[in-house]
Design a protein around this motif. Structure first.
Motif, PDB file in Angstrom:
ATOM      1  N   ASN A  68       0.841  -1.200   0.000  1.00 28.83           N
ATOM      2  CA  ASN A  68       0.000   0.000   0.000  1.00 28.83           C
ATOM      3  C   ASN A  68       0.875   1.248   0.000  1.00 28.83           C
ATOM      4  OD1 ASN A  68      -2.300  -1.509   0.077  1.00 28.83           O
ATOM      5  ND2 ASN A  68      -2.724  -1.176   2.232  1.00 28.83           N
ATOM      6  N   SER A  69       1.854   1.305  -0.861  1.00 31.64           N
ATOM      7  CA  SER A  69       2.742   2.462  -0.914  1.00 31.64           C
ATOM      8  C   SER A  69       2.311   3.387  -2.038  1.00 31.64           C
ATOM      9  CB  SER A  69       4.186   2.015  -1.098  1.00 31.64           C
ATOM     10  OG  SER A  69       4.304   1.167  -2.206  1.00 31.64           O
ATOM     11  N   ALA A  70       2.562   4.677  -1.822  1.00 30.37           N
ATOM     12  CA  ALA A  70       2.188   5.675  -2.820  1.00 30.37           C
ATOM     13  C   ALA A  70       3.239   6.777  -2.851  1.00 30.37           C
ATOM     14  CB  ALA A  70       0.820   6.266  -2.496  1.00 30.37           C
ATOM     15  N   LYS A  71       3.365   7.378  -4.032  1.00 27.39           N
ATOM     16  CA  LYS A  71       4.372   8.400  -4.277  1.00 27.39           C
ATOM     17  C   LYS A  71       3.688   9.698  -4.693  1.00 27.39           C
ATOM     18  CE  LYS A  71       8.102   9.267  -7.515  1.00 27.39           C
ATOM     19  NZ  LYS A  71       8.798   8.739  -8.672  1.00 27.39           N
ATOM     20  N   LEU A  72       4.146  10.818  -4.129  1.00 28.53           N
ATOM     21  CA  LEU A  72       3.597  12.124  -4.465  1.00 28.53           C
ATOM     22  C   LEU A  72       4.025  12.523  -5.872  1.00 28.53           C
ATOM     23  CD1 LEU A  72       2.047  14.630  -3.457  1.00 28.53           C
ATOM     24  CD2 LEU A  72       4.234  15.523  -2.640  1.00 28.53           C
ATOM     25  N   GLN A  73       3.065  12.960  -6.674  1.00 23.82           N
ATOM     26  CA  GLN A  73       3.327  13.405  -8.043  1.00 23.82           C
ATOM     27  C   GLN A  73       3.400  14.931  -8.092  1.00 23.82           C
ATOM     28  OE1 GLN A  73       3.652  10.919 -10.606  1.00 23.82           O
ATOM     29  NE2 GLN A  73       3.754   9.796  -8.670  1.00 23.82           N
ATOM     30  N   ASN A  74       3.877  15.467  -9.188  1.00 24.49           N
ATOM     31  CA  ASN A  74       3.967  16.918  -9.351  1.00 24.49           C
ATOM     32  C   ASN A  74       2.603  17.587  -9.290  1.00 24.49           C
ATOM     33  OD1 ASN A  74       6.735  16.806  -9.616  1.00 24.49           O
ATOM     34  ND2 ASN A  74       6.672  16.663 -11.837  1.00 24.49           N
ATOM     35  N   SER A  75       1.567  16.853  -9.640  1.00 24.25           N
ATOM     36  CA  SER A  75       0.203  17.397  -9.638  1.00 24.25           C
ATOM     37  C   SER A  75      -0.358  17.565  -8.231  1.00 24.25           C
ATOM     38  CB  SER A  75      -0.714  16.485 -10.438  1.00 24.25           C
ATOM     39  OG  SER A  75      -0.822  15.220  -9.803  1.00 24.25           O
ATOM     40  N   GLY A  76       0.320  17.015  -7.223  1.00 22.43           N
ATOM     41  CA  GLY A  76      -0.184  17.064  -5.856  1.00 22.43           C
ATOM     42  C   GLY A  76      -0.952  15.823  -5.462  1.00 22.43           C
ATOM     43  N   LEU A  77      -1.248  14.957  -6.419  1.00 25.06           N
ATOM     44  CA  LEU A  77      -1.902  13.680  -6.142  1.00 25.06           C
ATOM     45  C   LEU A  77      -0.839  12.625  -5.862  1.00 25.06           C
ATOM     46  CD1 LEU A  77      -4.522  13.547  -9.034  1.00 25.06           C
ATOM     47  CD2 LEU A  77      -4.970  14.031  -6.638  1.00 25.06           C
ATOM     48  N   TYR A  78      -1.266  11.568  -5.222  1.00 22.76           N
ATOM     49  CA  TYR A  78      -0.392  10.422  -5.024  1.00 22.76           C
ATOM     50  C   TYR A  78      -0.760   9.349  -6.034  1.00 22.76           C
ATOM     51  CZ  TYR A  78       1.489  12.157  -0.640  1.00 22.76           C
ATOM     52  OH  TYR A  78       2.158  12.900   0.305  1.00 22.76           O
ATOM     53  N   LYS A  79       0.210   8.595  -6.471  1.00 24.27           N
ATOM     54  CA  LYS A  79      -0.024   7.425  -7.321  1.00 24.27           C
ATOM     55  C   LYS A  79       0.480   6.216  -6.552  1.00 24.27           C
ATOM     56  CE  LYS A  79      -0.994   9.103 -11.578  1.00 24.27           C
ATOM     57  NZ  LYS A  79      -2.151   8.836 -12.302  1.00 24.27           N
ATOM     58  N   THR A  80      -0.351   5.187  -6.498  1.00 31.14           N
ATOM     59  CA  THR A  80       0.108   3.958  -5.869  1.00 31.14           C
ATOM     60  C   THR A  80       1.231   3.386  -6.723  1.00 31.14           C
ATOM     61  OG1 THR A  80      -1.582   2.672  -6.994  1.00 31.14           O
ATOM     62  CG2 THR A  80      -2.111   3.467  -4.773  1.00 31.14           C
ATOM     63  N   VAL A  81       2.210   2.767  -6.083  1.00 28.03           N
ATOM     64  CA  VAL A  81       3.417   2.360  -6.791  1.00 28.03           C
ATOM     65  C   VAL A  81       3.136   1.267  -7.810  1.00 28.03           C
ATOM     66  CG1 VAL A  81       5.722   1.397  -6.514  1.00 28.03           C
ATOM     67  CG2 VAL A  81       4.885   3.074  -4.879  1.00 28.03           C
ATOM     68  N   LYS A  82       2.398   0.267  -7.463  1.00 23.48           N
ATOM     69  CA  LYS A  82       2.179  -0.856  -8.373  1.00 23.48           C
ATOM     70  C   LYS A  82       1.058  -0.627  -9.375  1.00 23.48           C
ATOM     71  CE  LYS A  82       5.207  -4.033  -7.783  1.00 23.48           C
ATOM     72  NZ  LYS A  82       5.995  -4.518  -8.894  1.00 23.48           N
ATOM     73  N   ASP A 142      13.484   8.202  -6.623  1.00 15.76           N
ATOM     74  CA  ASP A 142      13.003   9.444  -6.037  1.00 15.76           C
ATOM     75  C   ASP A 142      13.221  10.567  -7.039  1.00 15.76           C
ATOM     76  OD1 ASP A 142      12.089  11.391  -4.387  1.00 15.76           O
ATOM     77  OD2 ASP A 142      13.586  11.102  -2.818  1.00 15.76           O
ATOM     78  N   ASP A 143      12.146  11.036  -7.648  1.00 18.16           N
ATOM     79  CA  ASP A 143      12.244  12.070  -8.681  1.00 18.16           C
ATOM     80  C   ASP A 143      12.699  13.409  -8.139  1.00 18.16           C
ATOM     81  OD1 ASP A 143      11.388  10.242 -10.535  1.00 18.16           O
ATOM     82  OD2 ASP A 143       9.296  10.876 -10.449  1.00 18.16           O
ATOM     83  N   SER A 144      12.563  13.630  -6.842  1.00 12.30           N
ATOM     84  CA  SER A 144      12.978  14.913  -6.288  1.00 12.30           C
ATOM     85  C   SER A 144      14.493  15.074  -6.337  1.00 12.30           C
ATOM     86  CB  SER A 144      12.474  15.058  -4.846  1.00 12.30           C
ATOM     87  OG  SER A 144      13.101  14.102  -4.020  1.00 12.30           O
TER      88      SER A 144
END
Length: 159
Positions: A68-82, A142-144
């Motif tokens: 249940n992991s998620a990553k913050l996107q540039n849009s401010g939304l999170y996307k689940t990793v899988k 990590d895109d940052s």
């Protein structure tokens, strides 16, 4: 609450639910019992380093909920990793104003939008350490820390 000998009146006076406080006390007692079983002294200063304890607890939670992991996107939304499913942190969350880059959540709740509940900040390195068989290294980049490509603008060709 402890000084009042777990008084229900204290909970009423301080606007706290007695049932929740009892649950907290029970969980704390369970954790103390587990520490005793594995011979860890909870009062040992070496075990009580705040940063180390916090990190260890977050790693333990991540090991149970890594899927249940998620990553913050540039849009401010999170996307689940899988599944690349768009989700958000609920506005009532304590981390809503300063969203972490990576989170692990317990459950998703759908209201007007899909919100993550019971989230905790994690590091992408932990996820690879915990479940190398589940994640691919490119999924956890990590895109940052990487340089982002410049956006291509529109141009007109004039003759």
């Amino acid at each position: 609450w402890v000084e009042s000998e777990y008084s229900a009146q204290w909970c009423n006076d301080n606007f706290v639910q007695i049932r929740t406080m009892r649950r907290v006390r029970d969980i704390r007692d369970q954790l103390e019992d587990l520490l005793m079983k594995v011979e860890i002294d909870p009062n040992d200063p070496e075990n009580n380093a705040e940063d180390n304890t916090n990190t260890n607890v977050r790693k333990a939670i991540a090991s149970g909920f890594f899927y249940n992991s998620a990553k913050l996107q540039n849009s401010g939304l999170y996307k689940t990793v899988k599944n690349a499913h768009s989700v958000m942190i609920h506005p009532s969350s304590s981390v809503f104003k300063e969203p972490p880059s990576w989170v692990v959540y317990h459950e998703l709740v759908y209201t007007s939008k899909e919100y993550m509940r019971n989230i905790i900040e994690v590091q992408p390195e932990w996820l690879m350490e915990i479940a190398p068989y589940y994640f691919k290294s490119y999924e956890l980049q990590d895109d940052s820390k990487t340089k982002k490509p410049k956006t291509v603008g529109t141009s007109e060709m004039r003759i």
